[in-house]
Design a protein around this motif. Structure first.
Motif, PDB file in Angstrom:
ATOM      1  N   GLN A   1      42.226  39.981  34.178  1.00  0.00           N
ATOM      2  CA  GLN A   1      41.084  39.427  33.458  1.00  0.00           C
ATOM      3  C   GLN A   1      39.937  39.085  34.407  1.00  0.00           C
ATOM      4  N   TRP A   2      40.256  38.531  35.559  1.00  0.00           N
ATOM      5  CA  TRP A   2      39.197  38.198  36.513  1.00  0.00           C
ATOM      6  C   TRP A   2      38.541  39.466  37.066  1.00  0.00           C
ATOM      7  N   ALA A   3      39.331  40.503  37.262  1.00  0.00           N
ATOM      8  CA  ALA A   3      38.763  41.772  37.722  1.00  0.00           C
ATOM      9  C   ALA A   3      37.788  42.324  36.684  1.00  0.00           C
ATOM     10  N   LEU A   4      38.144  42.212  35.396  1.00  0.00           N
ATOM     11  CA  LEU A   4      37.265  42.680  34.325  1.00  0.00           C
ATOM     12  C   LEU A   4      35.975  41.866  34.289  1.00  0.00           C
ATOM     13  N   ILE A   5      36.091  40.549  34.436  1.00  0.00           N
ATOM     14  CA  ILE A   5      34.897  39.695  34.422  1.00  0.00           C
ATOM     15  C   ILE A   5      33.982  40.052  35.583  1.00  0.00           C
ATOM     16  N   ARG A   6      34.564  40.240  36.756  1.00  0.00           N
ATOM     17  CA  ARG A   6      33.753  40.612  37.914  1.00  0.00           C
ATOM     18  C   ARG A   6      33.033  41.942  37.684  1.00  0.00           C
ATOM     19  N   LYS A   7      33.777  42.917  37.177  1.00  0.00           N
ATOM     20  CA  LYS A   7      33.209  44.248  36.984  1.00  0.00           C
ATOM     21  C   LYS A   7      32.136  44.242  35.906  1.00  0.00           C
ATOM     22  N   THR A   8      32.385  43.547  34.816  1.00  0.00           N
ATOM     23  CA  THR A   8      31.455  43.532  33.694  1.00  0.00           C
ATOM     24  C   THR A   8      30.197  42.734  33.998  1.00  0.00           C
ATOM     25  N   SER A   9      30.360  41.593  34.649  1.00  0.00           N
ATOM     26  CA  SER A   9      29.226  40.691  34.872  1.00  0.00           C
ATOM     27  C   SER A   9      28.484  40.949  36.171  1.00  0.00           C
ATOM     28  N   GLY A  10      29.187  41.516  37.153  1.00  0.00           N
ATOM     29  CA  GLY A  10      28.582  41.664  38.468  1.00  0.00           C
ATOM     30  C   GLY A  10      28.523  40.362  39.245  1.00  0.00           C
ATOM     31  N   LEU A  11      29.144  39.310  38.711  1.00  0.00           N
ATOM     32  CA  LEU A  11      29.135  38.007  39.365  1.00  0.00           C
ATOM     33  C   LEU A  11      30.409  37.806  40.174  1.00  0.00           C
ATOM     34  N   GLU A  12      30.297  36.976  41.200  1.00  0.00           N
ATOM     35  CA  GLU A  12      31.455  36.636  42.009  1.00  0.00           C
ATOM     36  C   GLU A  12      32.168  35.448  41.375  1.00  0.00           C
ATOM     37  N   LEU A  13      33.502  35.502  41.379  1.00  0.00           N
ATOM     38  CA  LEU A  13      34.313  34.395  40.912  1.00  0.00           C
ATOM     39  C   LEU A  13      35.043  33.798  42.110  1.00  0.00           C
ATOM     40  N   ALA A  14      35.155  32.472  42.127  1.00  0.00           N
ATOM     41  CA  ALA A  14      35.851  31.788  43.211  1.00  0.00           C
ATOM     42  C   ALA A  14      36.965  30.944  42.626  1.00  0.00           C
ATOM     43  N   ARG A  15      38.076  30.914  43.324  1.00  0.00           N
ATOM     44  CA  ARG A  15      39.236  30.188  42.835  1.00  0.00           C
ATOM     45  C   ARG A  15      39.484  28.965  43.700  1.00  0.00           C
TER      46      ARG A  15
ATOM     47  N   GLN B   1      44.597  36.686  47.011  1.00  0.00           N
ATOM     48  CA  GLN B   1      44.702  38.083  46.608  1.00  0.00           C
ATOM     49  C   GLN B   1      43.706  38.918  47.412  1.00  0.00           C
ATOM     50  N   PRO B   2      44.008  40.186  47.663  1.00  0.00           N
ATOM     51  CA  PRO B   2      43.130  41.011  48.498  1.00  0.00           C
ATOM     52  C   PRO B   2      41.700  41.112  47.973  1.00  0.00           C
ATOM     53  N   GLU B   3      41.528  41.124  46.642  1.00  0.00           N
ATOM     54  CA  GLU B   3      40.193  41.324  46.078  1.00  0.00           C
ATOM     55  C   GLU B   3      39.344  40.063  46.069  1.00  0.00           C
ATOM     56  N   GLU B   4      39.920  38.934  46.435  1.00  0.00           N
ATOM     57  CA  GLU B   4      39.166  37.682  46.411  1.00  0.00           C
ATOM     58  C   GLU B   4      38.348  37.549  47.691  1.00  0.00           C
ATOM     59  N   ARG B   5      37.040  37.480  47.512  1.00  0.00           N
ATOM     60  CA  ARG B   5      36.131  37.398  48.665  1.00  0.00           C
ATOM     61  C   ARG B   5      35.788  35.961  49.016  1.00  0.00           C
ATOM     62  N   ILE B   6      35.628  35.114  47.992  1.00  0.00           N
ATOM     63  CA  ILE B   6      35.266  33.713  48.201  1.00  0.00           C
ATOM     64  C   ILE B   6      36.404  32.829  47.704  1.00  0.00           C
ATOM     65  N   VAL B   7      36.824  31.905  48.528  1.00  0.00           N
ATOM     66  CA  VAL B   7      37.933  31.019  48.182  1.00  0.00           C
ATOM     67  C   VAL B   7      37.509  29.578  48.430  1.00  0.00           C
ATOM     68  N   VAL B   8      37.753  28.721  47.461  1.00  0.00           N
ATOM     69  CA  VAL B   8      37.465  27.294  47.601  1.00  0.00           C
ATOM     70  C   VAL B   8      38.729  26.592  48.086  1.00  0.00           C
ATOM     71  N   ILE B   9      38.603  25.835  49.155  1.00  0.00           N
ATOM     72  CA  ILE B   9      39.759  25.209  49.789  1.00  0.00           C
ATOM     73  C   ILE B   9      39.556  23.700  49.884  1.00  0.00           C
ATOM     74  N   LYS B  10      40.565  22.949  49.499  1.00  0.00           N
ATOM     75  CA  LYS B  10      40.604  21.500  49.716  1.00  0.00           C
ATOM     76  C   LYS B  10      41.704  21.235  50.743  1.00  0.00           C
TER      77      LYS B  10
ATOM     78  N   LYS C   1      37.742  36.993  54.113  1.00  0.00           N
ATOM     79  CA  LYS C   1      37.472  35.952  53.121  1.00  0.00           C
ATOM     80  C   LYS C   1      36.352  35.036  53.626  1.00  0.00           C
ATOM     81  N   THR C   2      35.587  34.513  52.705  1.00  0.00           N
ATOM     82  CA  THR C   2      34.621  33.461  53.007  1.00  0.00           C
ATOM     83  C   THR C   2      35.115  32.184  52.352  1.00  0.00           C
ATOM     84  N   LEU C   3      35.238  31.124  53.147  1.00  0.00           N
ATOM     85  CA  LEU C   3      35.780  29.873  52.641  1.00  0.00           C
ATOM     86  C   LEU C   3      34.669  28.890  52.286  1.00  0.00           C
ATOM     87  N   VAL C   4      34.873  28.216  51.171  1.00  0.00           N
ATOM     88  CA  VAL C   4      34.046  27.087  50.779  1.00  0.00           C
ATOM     89  C   VAL C   4      34.955  25.870  50.850  1.00  0.00           C
TER      90      VAL C   4
END
Length: 316
Positions: free
Chosen positions: A190-204, A212-221, A235-238
């Protein structure tokens, strides 16, 4: 394990802080383990154990939750530095990234204040009625086109609602969005579909320890997750605090600086969350919330004199 002591605190906010909680008071506890100090700050609305249950884990010396393990890790890191008589933050200060402004309420006044303080990125809290605010937000975006935006939904939408929101975003805002954070419960397809359809980046954020390999931005606490730097290539960490006590906020900043020193790619983080709460003697040591991190004086994570004066109670 050494004797463990605790001190309970309460943070008070003036506004609702996220889409899943209407609380204004947030209880946590500082821990003293040997020479080090840690922080326990649960968010039961997001699935955390209650504070008393976390304290029981320490009382029984049976740590099972990520938060309890994170608090112990924080105390261990702090203790080692205090025994050496060194500041944990001084050595990595130049690598600590700037922070975004965390805005529980996306108002013209709040954004204006953030811009005046020097923020270049703003993070707002989204909910299921976020689409109704788009006209208002578009007006803000036009006024400050230099800002980048991050929107955190705490998984309150479905994947279908997320797609509908993405399709309704005005172009002026879409072009300024860094990412949508946890718009809906994570699902790889579902997240892959949202990324492809919207062109927006999703962060977890939630569950971000399972990368996951396709995750470019990751939020870390850091109070919740101890990531192996070797697994972060590409990966780019926030890095953000847990919206917890200033001691926990300092640990998040120190860990961000440590990872930056080790070559991890860092984007602007969420390390200035003390401004969300009423001031106290600890927050005053961090100064006025702004994009740059201000470290408290002292060894370890700092706050030496304040921590020594607390009325500690023994847990085990």
């Amino acid at each position: 394990m050494e004797p463990i002591y605790h001190w309970k605190y309460t943070l008070k906010s003036n506004r609702k802080l996220n889409a899943v909680s209407s609380r204004r008071e947030f209880e946590g506890a500082l821990l003293r383990i040997g020479e080090g100090f840690g922080c326990l700050h649960p968010w039961p609305e997001l699935g955390d154990p209650e504070l008393e249950d976390l304290l029981i884990e320490f009382g029984r010396n049976e740590l099972v939750s990520d938060l309890a393990k994170g608090a112990l890790r924080m105390a261990r890191v702090d203790s080692a530095a205090r025994e050496r008589g060194e500041s944990l933050i001084d050595s990595v200060k130049r690598y600590i990234p700037e922070s975004h402004a965390t805005l529980p309420e996306c108002s013209m006044g709040a954004v204006e204040e953030s811009v005046e303080r020097g923020y270049r990125v703003v993070k707002v809290k989204g909910d299921r009625e976020f689409r109704e605010q788009l006209g208002h937000i578009e007006e803000i975006v036009r006024r400050w086109p230099q800002l980048s935006w991050r929107i955190d939904f705490n998984e309150v939408m479905t994947s279908g609602e997320t797609l509908a929101l993405c399709q309704s975003l005005p172009r002026s805002l879409r072009e300024r969005i860094d990412f949508l954070e946890d718009p809906c419960p994570w699902n790889r397809e579902q997240w892959a579909l949202i990324r492809k359809t919207s062109g927006l980046e999703l962060a977890r954020d939630r569950g971000s320890h399972d990368l996951q390999p396709e995750e470019r931005i990751v939020v870390i606490k850091p109070s919740r997750t101890d990531l192996d730097v070797e697994n972060l290539e590409g990966k780019t960490l926030v890095v953000t605090s847990n919206m917890d006590h200033p001691l926990g906020q300092c640990f998040a900043a120190q860990q961000a600086g440590r990872m930056g020193l080790e070559g991890v790619s860092l984007s602007s983080g969420g390390l200035q969350t003390h401004g969300l709460f009423e001031p106290d003697q600890f927050t005053e040591r961090l100064g006025i919330a702004g994009p740059s991190f201000t470290a408290p004086e002292g060894v370890g994570l700092g706050f030496d004199d304040l921590l020594q004066k607390l009325p500690w109670k023994r847990l085990s």
